[in-house]
Design a protein around this motif. Structure first.
Motif, PDB file in Angstrom:
ATOM      1  N   THR A   1      34.126  19.153  -9.014  1.00  0.00           N
ATOM      2  CA  THR A   1      32.845  18.456  -9.184  1.00  0.00           C
ATOM      3  C   THR A   1      32.300  17.974  -7.849  1.00  0.00           C
ATOM      4  OG1 THR A   1      33.555  17.721 -11.377  1.00  0.00           O
ATOM      5  CG2 THR A   1      31.693  16.565 -10.380  1.00  0.00           C
ATOM      6  N   PHE A   2      33.165  17.496  -7.002  1.00  0.00           N
ATOM      7  CA  PHE A   2      32.739  16.975  -5.699  1.00  0.00           C
ATOM      8  C   PHE A   2      32.086  18.075  -4.854  1.00  0.00           C
ATOM      9  CE2 PHE A   2      33.686  16.056  -1.205  1.00  0.00           C
ATOM     10  CZ  PHE A   2      33.026  14.844  -1.078  1.00  0.00           C
ATOM     11  N   ILE A   3      32.709  19.254  -4.851  1.00  0.00           N
ATOM     12  CA  ILE A   3      32.146  20.378  -4.089  1.00  0.00           C
ATOM     13  C   ILE A   3      30.815  20.793  -4.698  1.00  0.00           C
ATOM     14  CG2 ILE A   3      32.468  22.785  -3.429  1.00  0.00           C
ATOM     15  CD1 ILE A   3      34.196  20.888  -1.830  1.00  0.00           C
ATOM     16  N   ARG A   4      30.695  20.768  -6.015  1.00  0.00           N
ATOM     17  CA  ARG A   4      29.437  21.138  -6.665  1.00  0.00           C
ATOM     18  C   ARG A   4      28.323  20.170  -6.294  1.00  0.00           C
ATOM     19  NH1 ARG A   4      32.755  25.018  -6.796  1.00  0.00           N
ATOM     20  NH2 ARG A   4      31.970  26.771  -7.997  1.00  0.00           N
ATOM     21  N   GLN A   5      28.671  18.908  -6.088  1.00  0.00           N
ATOM     22  CA  GLN A   5      27.670  17.935  -5.639  1.00  0.00           C
ATOM     23  C   GLN A   5      27.171  18.268  -4.239  1.00  0.00           C
ATOM     24  OE1 GLN A   5      29.807  14.263  -5.975  1.00  0.00           O
ATOM     25  NE2 GLN A   5      29.378  14.007  -8.161  1.00  0.00           N
ATOM     26  N   GLN A   6      28.059  18.723  -3.386  1.00  0.00           N
ATOM     27  CA  GLN A   6      27.653  19.101  -2.027  1.00  0.00           C
ATOM     28  C   GLN A   6      26.785  20.361  -2.049  1.00  0.00           C
ATOM     29  OE1 GLN A   6      28.519  16.579  -0.077  1.00  0.00           O
ATOM     30  NE2 GLN A   6      29.584  15.939  -1.946  1.00  0.00           N
ATOM     31  N   ILE A   7      27.113  21.277  -2.936  1.00  0.00           N
ATOM     32  CA  ILE A   7      26.291  22.484  -3.083  1.00  0.00           C
ATOM     33  C   ILE A   7      24.875  22.109  -3.501  1.00  0.00           C
ATOM     34  CG2 ILE A   7      25.961  24.556  -4.508  1.00  0.00           C
ATOM     35  CD1 ILE A   7      28.991  24.925  -4.506  1.00  0.00           C
ATOM     36  N   MET A   8      24.758  21.160  -4.425  1.00  0.00           N
ATOM     37  CA  MET A   8      23.435  20.739  -4.883  1.00  0.00           C
ATOM     38  C   MET A   8      22.670  20.048  -3.757  1.00  0.00           C
ATOM     39  SD  MET A   8      21.199  20.784  -7.176  1.00  0.00           S
ATOM     40  CE  MET A   8      22.219  21.499  -8.472  1.00  0.00           C
ATOM     41  N   ALA A   9      23.357  19.219  -2.967  1.00  0.00           N
ATOM     42  CA  ALA A   9      22.703  18.542  -1.849  1.00  0.00           C
ATOM     43  C   ALA A   9      22.169  19.555  -0.842  1.00  0.00           C
ATOM     44  CB  ALA A   9      23.690  17.589  -1.166  1.00  0.00           C
ATOM     45  N   LEU A  10      22.936  20.594  -0.584  1.00  0.00           N
ATOM     46  CA  LEU A  10      22.492  21.643   0.341  1.00  0.00           C
ATOM     47  C   LEU A  10      21.298  22.401  -0.239  1.00  0.00           C
ATOM     48  CD1 LEU A  10      25.925  23.093   1.520  1.00  0.00           C
ATOM     49  CD2 LEU A  10      24.306  21.783   2.906  1.00  0.00           C
ATOM     50  N   ARG A  11      21.335  22.640  -1.531  1.00  0.00           N
ATOM     51  CA  ARG A  11      20.254  23.405  -2.173  1.00  0.00           C
ATOM     52  C   ARG A  11      18.932  22.631  -2.098  1.00  0.00           C
ATOM     53  NH1 ARG A  11      22.415  25.382  -7.556  1.00  0.00           N
ATOM     54  NH2 ARG A  11      23.627  26.672  -6.112  1.00  0.00           N
ATOM     55  N   VAL A  12      18.989  21.332  -2.349  1.00  0.00           N
ATOM     56  CA  VAL A  12      17.784  20.500  -2.270  1.00  0.00           C
ATOM     57  C   VAL A  12      17.261  20.473  -0.834  1.00  0.00           C
ATOM     58  CG1 VAL A  12      16.934  18.132  -2.459  1.00  0.00           C
ATOM     59  CG2 VAL A  12      18.403  19.072  -4.254  1.00  0.00           C
ATOM     60  N   MET A  13      18.163  20.328   0.136  1.00  0.00           N
ATOM     61  CA  MET A  13      17.739  20.265   1.534  1.00  0.00           C
ATOM     62  C   MET A  13      17.158  21.597   1.995  1.00  0.00           C
ATOM     63  SD  MET A  13      17.558  17.986   3.907  1.00  0.00           S
ATOM     64  CE  MET A  13      16.019  18.600   4.584  1.00  0.00           C
ATOM     65  N   THR A  14      17.738  22.677   1.538  1.00  0.00           N
ATOM     66  CA  THR A  14      17.227  24.002   1.908  1.00  0.00           C
ATOM     67  C   THR A  14      15.803  24.182   1.405  1.00  0.00           C
ATOM     68  OG1 THR A  14      19.447  24.962   1.885  1.00  0.00           O
ATOM     69  CG2 THR A  14      17.602  26.491   1.685  1.00  0.00           C
ATOM     70  N   ASN A  15      15.519  23.696   0.205  1.00  0.00           N
ATOM     71  CA  ASN A  15      14.163  23.783  -0.344  1.00  0.00           C
ATOM     72  C   ASN A  15      13.182  22.980   0.505  1.00  0.00           C
ATOM     73  OD1 ASN A  15      12.239  24.517  -2.492  1.00  0.00           O
ATOM     74  ND2 ASN A  15      12.273  22.338  -2.964  1.00  0.00           N
ATOM     75  N   LYS A  16      13.602  21.784   0.956  1.00  0.00           N
ATOM     76  CA  LYS A  16      12.752  20.981   1.827  1.00  0.00           C
ATOM     77  C   LYS A  16      12.486  21.704   3.144  1.00  0.00           C
ATOM     78  CE  LYS A  16      13.946  16.315   0.218  1.00  0.00           C
ATOM     79  NZ  LYS A  16      14.482  15.001   0.648  1.00  0.00           N
ATOM     80  N   LEU A  17      13.502  22.329   3.684  1.00  0.00           N
ATOM     81  CA  LEU A  17      13.352  23.046   4.953  1.00  0.00           C
ATOM     82  C   LEU A  17      12.401  24.231   4.800  1.00  0.00           C
ATOM     83  CD1 LEU A  17      17.094  22.935   6.037  1.00  0.00           C
ATOM     84  CD2 LEU A  17      15.214  21.914   7.331  1.00  0.00           C
ATOM     85  N   LYS A  18      12.480  24.931   3.676  1.00  0.00           N
ATOM     86  CA  LYS A  18      11.567  26.049   3.436  1.00  0.00           C
ATOM     87  C   LYS A  18      10.120  25.559   3.408  1.00  0.00           C
ATOM     88  CE  LYS A  18      14.722  28.996   0.753  1.00  0.00           C
ATOM     89  NZ  LYS A  18      14.979  29.586  -0.578  1.00  0.00           N
ATOM     90  N   ASN A  19       9.899  24.431   2.747  1.00  0.00           N
ATOM     91  CA  ASN A  19       8.546  23.869   2.705  1.00  0.00           C
ATOM     92  C   ASN A  19       8.091  23.427   4.088  1.00  0.00           C
ATOM     93  OD1 ASN A  19       7.259  23.434  -0.176  1.00  0.00           O
ATOM     94  ND2 ASN A  19       9.467  23.233  -0.425  1.00  0.00           N
ATOM     95  N   ALA A  20       8.992  22.801   4.837  1.00  0.00           N
ATOM     96  CA  ALA A  20       8.641  22.354   6.184  1.00  0.00           C
ATOM     97  C   ALA A  20       8.322  23.532   7.085  1.00  0.00           C
ATOM     98  CB  ALA A  20       9.790  21.539   6.781  1.00  0.00           C
ATOM     99  N   TYR A  21       9.007  24.640   6.890  1.00  0.00           N
ATOM    100  CA  TYR A  21       8.733  25.842   7.682  1.00  0.00           C
ATOM    101  C   TYR A  21       7.295  26.309   7.482  1.00  0.00           C
ATOM    102  CZ  TYR A  21       8.822  30.721   9.142  1.00  0.00           C
ATOM    103  OH  TYR A  21       8.531  31.923   9.731  1.00  0.00           O
ATOM    104  N   ASN A  22       6.789  26.148   6.265  1.00  0.00           N
ATOM    105  CA  ASN A  22       5.415  26.546   5.961  1.00  0.00           C
ATOM    106  C   ASN A  22       4.424  25.401   6.142  1.00  0.00           C
ATOM    107  OD1 ASN A  22       5.735  29.354   5.105  1.00  0.00           O
ATOM    108  ND2 ASN A  22       6.971  28.499   3.459  1.00  0.00           N
ATOM    109  N   GLY A  23       4.885  24.287   6.727  1.00  0.00           N
ATOM    110  CA  GLY A  23       4.000  23.168   7.013  1.00  0.00           C
ATOM    111  C   GLY A  23       3.741  22.263   5.843  1.00  0.00           C
ATOM    112  N   ASN A  24       4.542  22.358   4.794  1.00  0.00           N
ATOM    113  CA  ASN A  24       4.308  21.574   3.586  1.00  0.00           C
ATOM    114  C   ASN A  24       5.369  20.500   3.409  1.00  0.00           C
ATOM    115  OD1 ASN A  24       2.092  23.223   2.825  1.00  0.00           O
ATOM    116  ND2 ASN A  24       3.512  24.745   2.003  1.00  0.00           N
ATOM    117  N   ASP A  25       4.922  19.360   2.921  1.00  0.00           N
ATOM    118  CA  ASP A  25       5.828  18.267   2.603  1.00  0.00           C
ATOM    119  C   ASP A  25       5.982  18.224   1.094  1.00  0.00           C
ATOM    120  OD1 ASP A  25       7.239  15.957   2.310  1.00  0.00           O
ATOM    121  OD2 ASP A  25       6.072  14.826   3.786  1.00  0.00           O
ATOM    122  N   VAL A  26       7.192  18.435   0.596  1.00  0.00           N
ATOM    123  CA  VAL A  26       7.386  18.512  -0.856  1.00  0.00           C
ATOM    124  C   VAL A  26       7.123  17.181  -1.534  1.00  0.00           C
ATOM    125  CG1 VAL A  26       9.042  20.400  -0.741  1.00  0.00           C
ATOM    126  CG2 VAL A  26       9.853  18.048  -0.583  1.00  0.00           C
TER     127      VAL A  26
END
Length: 557
Positions: A458-483
């Motif tokens: 469960t602990f590792i799955r929580q880290q996977i989710m944290a990375l997934r959320v951050m990756t989505n933010k980074l994708k938006n930032a790459y395109n100049g968007n703030d989620v």
């Protein structure tokens, strides 16, 4: 032969045959094990001098052994501690990368904002004195909100910048019309004409795009460094399962119990043990690699069109250009405002004209990109980004390669060149089972570690989710968007809050844009400044107004 001699010799010969050979005595000695065990800091009182029957052993082979029950328990705990230390040491590079680079980037961005605000404030105090003190909160609030956004505050950059220009218009409108008195309601009416009249020219629109996408990229990148740091720190602190601890004991210290303390595990044997013990960590790798890729893309933006340093350094020049536009169009702006908001009341008494300082220079110093200063991080943003990109690339696949990194350590295994004289879990011989693939589901047939593939960590799955959320933010930032802020504003070509799109052209997601932000020619800017000053001097505006506008120009450099 006399019978009495025969009676003596036969028993003696039988006794000699029953005595073990010298080699056998040496093989059953536990002297080497005692030395190795004592070197680990354990008491020699636990260990026998010669091998004993091994029926009491719970992990190691139940053959003749140099291990007591107490020794097996202590060595089992020792194997657990050594494994935890191995994982922490092996992941040291990725952890220190995120810790140190987060510190450097955060210092850089914070001091960049502090320096920009201080530079504006110092110049304005020297140039305009008390009049600045009466209006300084407009600029102070701008920097306060920018800092609050960077540190994670709930700030809509577009709305905040719109408010800044509206407030600046109110203050400037009063300065260019000192003969009138304006109520709060009237000034609110004036601010509503900011978009319609465009009194500051195209500067607010362009600057809003540049500031918004630069701050989104900077804040998101530092947030990414924070997430990477936290995930790496958490994942590197492993908690081995009972099945893993048994496998570690069998691999690392059962050779002690067999009287072979110098024999190290076979490399492939080590790999299967580590892949079983680190199965959940390996599952982190896919999301981690996507996260690193997104970080690298935003890093490209930081050293290109979204460079916050190249935005903040000349921000004073940009605002000065806006004020000059306001000066040039002051009569038209005033006339349209009077038409829309009504004729204001005359001021009780006209303000006395302020004379310009004798050494006043109406030409502000043009911005030179070569003069970009360094800050607390001791380097420019470009150099910081170049450094972090190299480190990020090296941190890819770090979790799936942990077993290989650990097992190639010569202090852990016998190495790949010694496949015959190594410990295979039972004896000193070649390790025959095949190597398992990475990840939890592939450990169903792991011959060394008992792994429950139906119960992901469960602990590792929580880290996977944290990375997934951050990756989505980074994708938006790459395109100049703030989620955090997605609205229907068309100020940035209709692409929503924080869009980096200009001239109705938006890059597709993760499409590299190599064009830099439009550069401003210093010579042209200086000529425009001089021309605007000359025009202001010859206009019908009172000299106090000219002095006011020029002093505002002076403020920003």
């Amino acid at each position: 032969m006399p019978s009495w001699i025969r009676a003596v010799i036969l028993p003696l010969s039988g006794l000699l045959l029953s005595l073990p050979a010298a080699a056998d005595v040496k093989a059953r000695s536990c002297n080497e094990v005692r030395q190795a065990y004592g070197a680990k800091g354990f008491s020699l009182a636990d260990i026998p001098y010669q091998e004993i029957a091994g029926e009491h052993l719970r992990i190691c082979p139940q053959e003749y052994t140099c291990c007591t029950t107490e020794m097996e328990d202590k060595l089992s705990q020792q194997s657990k501690l050594e494994f935890e230390n191995l994982v922490e040491e092996t992941s040291h590079f990725v952890r220190t990368t995120f810790v140190s680079r987060h510190k450097k980037f955060d210092e850089f961005f914070r001091e960049l904002l502090e320096n920009a605000e201080k530079s504006l404030n110092d110049m304005f105090v020297r140039t305009y004195g008390m009049l600045y003190m009466q209006n300084s909160e407009v600029f102070q609030d701008l920097f306060t909100e920018l800092k609050r956004y960077y540190t994670g505050g709930n700030v809509n950059l577009e709305e905040m910048l719109n408010d800044f220009w509206a407030r600046l218009l109110e203050r400037m409108f009063q300065l260019i019309n000192p003969q009138y008195h304006f109520s709060e309601d009237y000034l609110e009416c004036v601010s509503k004409y900011t978009d319609q009249l465009k009194p500051f020219g195209d500067v607010p629109r362009k600057l809003k795009i540049q500031v918004t996408r630069a701050f989104i990229a900077a804040r998101t990148f530092v947030q990414g460094l924070t997430v990477g740091r936290e995930v790496a720190n958490r994942v590197s602190k492993v908690s081995p399962t009972p099945g893993c601890i048994r496998a570690l004991m069998k691999m690392l210290y059962c050779p002690y119990c067999r009287g072979l303390p110098t024999v190290r595990p076979c490399n492939n044997y080590c790999l299967n043990v580590m892949k079983g013990c680190l199965a959940n960590q390996a599952d982190l790798d896919t999301e981690w690699n996507l996260f690193i890729d997104a970080m690298l893309l935003v890093a490209e933006r930081l050293e290109g069109p979204f460079n916050i340093e190249s935005v903040m350094d000349p921000i004073d020049v940009k605002i000065s250009e806006a004020i000059m536009n306001m000066q040039e169009n002051s009569m038209q702006v005033s006339a349209k405002v009077f038409q829309g908001c009504g004729q204001p009341k005359p001021a009780p008494a006209l303000r006395s004209a302020r004379s310009a300082p004798e050494n006043f220079n109406p030409r502000f110093r043009p911005y030179n990109p070569e003069e970009r200063p360094t800050t607390a991080a001791g380097t420019s943003l470009d150099r910081l980004v170049t450094d972090i990109k190299e480190k990020l690339k090296l941190s890819k696949k770090v979790w799936s390669t942990l077993p290989y990194t650990i097992c190639k350590d010569e202090s852990v295994t016998a190495g790949t060149s010694n496949e015959e004289e190594c410990w295979n879990g039972h004896s000193k011989a070649r390790y025959l089972p095949e190597i398992m693939n990475d990840g939890l589901t592939n450990q169903i047939n792991n011959p060394e570690v008992e792994v429950d593939i139906t119960r992901p960590d469960t602990f590792i799955r929580q880290q996977i989710m944290a990375l997934r959320v951050m990756t989505n933010k980074l994708k938006n930032a790459y395109n100049g968007n703030d989620v955090n802020f997605q609205d229907t504003s068309d100020e940035s070509s209709g692409s929503g809050s924080g869009s980096g799109c200009m001239d109705d052209v938006c890059p597709t997601e993760f499409e590299f844009v190599t064009t830099e932000a439009p550069a401003v020619d210093p010579d042209r800017r200086e000529e425009e400044s001089s021309a605007a000053a000359a025009q202001g001097s010859s206009s019908l505006l009172p000299w106090s107004l000219v002095c006011t506008v020029l002093a505002l120009q002076r403020l920003y450099r």
